[in-house]
Design a protein around this motif. Structure first.
Motif, short mmCIF file in Angstrom:
data_model
loop_
_atom_site.label_atom_id
_atom_site.label_comp_id
_atom_site.label_asym_id
_atom_site.label_seq_id
_atom_site.Cartn_x
_atom_site.Cartn_y
_atom_site.Cartn_z
N ALA A 16 0.83 -1.21 0.00
CA ALA A 16 0.00 0.00 0.00
C ALA A 16 0.86 1.26 0.00
N GLN A 17 2.10 1.14 0.48
CA GLN A 17 3.01 2.29 0.48
C GLN A 17 3.42 2.70 -0.92
N GLN A 18 3.16 1.84 -1.89
CA GLN A 18 3.46 2.16 -3.30
C GLN A 18 2.22 2.69 -4.02
N THR A 19 1.25 3.15 -3.24
CA THR A 19 -0.02 3.61 -3.79
C THR A 19 -0.24 5.09 -3.49
N ASP A 64 -13.43 8.30 2.20
CA ASP A 64 -12.15 8.02 1.55
C ASP A 64 -11.00 7.90 2.55
N LEU A 65 -11.24 8.26 3.80
CA LEU A 65 -10.14 8.39 4.75
C LEU A 65 -9.44 7.07 5.05
N LYS A 66 -10.18 5.97 5.10
CA LYS A 66 -9.53 4.70 5.44
C LYS A 66 -8.59 4.24 4.33
N MET A 67 -9.00 4.38 3.08
CA MET A 67 -8.07 3.99 2.01
C MET A 67 -6.92 4.98 1.89
N MET A 68 -7.19 6.25 2.19
CA MET A 68 -6.11 7.23 2.17
C MET A 68 -5.11 6.96 3.28
N GLY A 69 -5.61 6.44 4.40
CA GLY A 69 -4.77 6.21 5.56
C GLY A 69 -3.71 5.13 5.37
N ILE A 70 -3.93 4.22 4.42
CA ILE A 70 -2.95 3.14 4.20
C ILE A 70 -2.00 3.46 3.04
N ALA A 71 -2.22 4.57 2.36
CA ALA A 71 -1.48 4.90 1.14
C ALA A 71 -0.08 5.43 1.45
N GLY A 72 0.81 5.27 0.49
CA GLY A 72 2.11 5.90 0.59
C GLY A 72 2.02 7.41 0.44
N LEU A 73 1.01 7.86 -0.33
CA LEU A 73 0.76 9.29 -0.51
C LEU A 73 -0.74 9.50 -0.62
N SER A 74 -1.31 10.27 0.28
CA SER A 74 -2.74 10.58 0.24
C SER A 74 -2.94 12.02 -0.19
N VAL A 75 -3.87 12.20 -1.12
CA VAL A 75 -4.09 13.51 -1.73
C VAL A 75 -5.56 13.89 -1.55
N ALA A 76 -5.81 14.99 -0.87
CA ALA A 76 -7.16 15.52 -0.71
C ALA A 76 -7.42 16.50 -1.86
N PHE A 77 -8.45 16.22 -2.66
CA PHE A 77 -8.75 17.08 -3.80
C PHE A 77 -10.06 17.82 -3.58
N ARG A 78 -9.97 19.16 -3.49
CA ARG A 78 -11.16 20.00 -3.24
C ARG A 78 -11.99 19.37 -2.12
N ALA A 79 -11.33 19.00 -1.05
CA ALA A 79 -11.90 18.07 -0.07
C ALA A 79 -12.54 18.79 1.12
N LYS A 80 -13.31 17.99 1.87
CA LYS A 80 -13.90 18.45 3.11
C LYS A 80 -12.78 18.67 4.14
N PRO A 81 -12.99 19.58 5.11
CA PRO A 81 -11.93 19.88 6.09
C PRO A 81 -11.38 18.66 6.81
N VAL A 82 -12.24 17.72 7.17
CA VAL A 82 -11.78 16.52 7.88
C VAL A 82 -10.80 15.72 7.04
N VAL A 83 -10.95 15.77 5.73
CA VAL A 83 -10.06 15.04 4.82
C VAL A 83 -8.76 15.81 4.61
#
Length: 280
Positions: free
Chosen positions: A228-231, A240-259
């Motif tokens: 997952a670190q290669q994702t 989306d937070l759980k899948m973002m949480g395991i990623a090597g890089l998480s990108v919030a796009f025009r996102a809600k504040p919590v994200v």
């Protein structure tokens, strides 16, 4: 660290001011609207200052290690609604039925994390009972547009040999068409039940919620033989937070504040292709 600044305007005054704030040893103009500030000493306090200054100047920023490159990644996983595309499909379907305000209110609460996703989806879909299924094609033809920078981003991602996954709490009607249109590798979404050309107000099978999105990323990683670190994972809502949480890089796009608060970086102003200068 490198601090990457991006703007919709070539005016460098705001970027130069933020570069000065960062105490960078060198500022390099990458393109007319992208600046790289080098040898920045990262701290949470500096990040907070940069965040406030960039928000005020409508600039996007990212702190990245100098060695971080696009080639470090093997999979790009994306949310669909309000991430890869510019609409929430279910809201636009509801608009065909005169129910957009009611459905949009539930959508917004779910994306902010104020309402459990399964409940929100079932409530919204139930409101669509009896709607002619032709409304789905109308939404696709008349209202669905790719988010800014989507095609440029995907062209670079695919040219680099990175696989693509579209995983959505939306519907297969749209993910199937986008998969074919953009030559994506894998898609996963909810299936609306249609009987005699009408929506029944139900979905078929399990719901693609936050847990299922994470499981899908993990499953595709396993199939590709990567971690997952290669994702890279891109999203905008709380589901989306759980899948973002395991990623090597998480990108919030025009996102809600919590994200935005939990992602590695946020693209609030530039397009999806804003990830490219960050990983150049």
């Amino acid at each position: 660290m490198h601090l990457i600044l991006q703007s919709l305007s070539p005016d460098s005054s705001a970027a130069n001011a933020i570069a000065t704030l960062s105490a960078a040893s060198k500022i390099t103009l990458i393109s007319p609207t992208v600046w790289r500030c080098e040898d920045v000493i990262y701290s949470d306090d500096l990040k907070a200052q940069i965040d406030a200054a960039c928000h005020a100047a409508q600039l996007d920023y990212a702190f990245v290690p100098p060695t971080r490159k696009l080639s470090d990644f093997k999979l790009l996983a994306m949310d669909m609604d309000s991430t890869l595309i510019n609409i929430e499909c279910i809201d636009e379907i509801a608009d065909m039925y005169g129910l957009k305000p009611q459905v949009s209110e539930i959508t917004e609460a779910a994306m902010r994390g104020e309402l459990e996703f399964n409940e929100s989806l079932l409530r919204r879909v139930a409101l669509l009972k009896g709607l002619d299924a032709s409304a789905l094609q109308r939404v696709y033809d008349e209202r669905l547009q790719l988010s800014p920078g989507a095609e440029k981003m995907l062209a670079a991602i695919q040219a680099a040999g990175i696989k693509t996954l579209l995983v959505s709490g939306g519907f297969t009607f749209f993910t199937d068409r986008i998969k074919a249109r953009l030559s994506l590798d894998v898609t996963h979404a909810n299936q609306l039940e249609i009987v005699d050309g009408k929506l029944t107000g139900k979905v078929i099978g399990g719901i693609v919620n936050a847990d299922e999105k994470q499981r899908t990323v993990e499953r595709v990683c396993a199939e590709l033989g990567i971690t997952a670190q290669q994702t890279i994972v891109m999203g905008d809502g709380a589901n989306d937070l759980k899948m973002m949480g395991i990623a090597g890089l998480s990108v919030a796009f025009r996102a809600k504040p919590v994200v935005r608060a939990q992602a590695n970086l946020a693209l609030n102003f530039v397009g999806l292709d804003g990830i490219l200068p960050i990983l150049a």
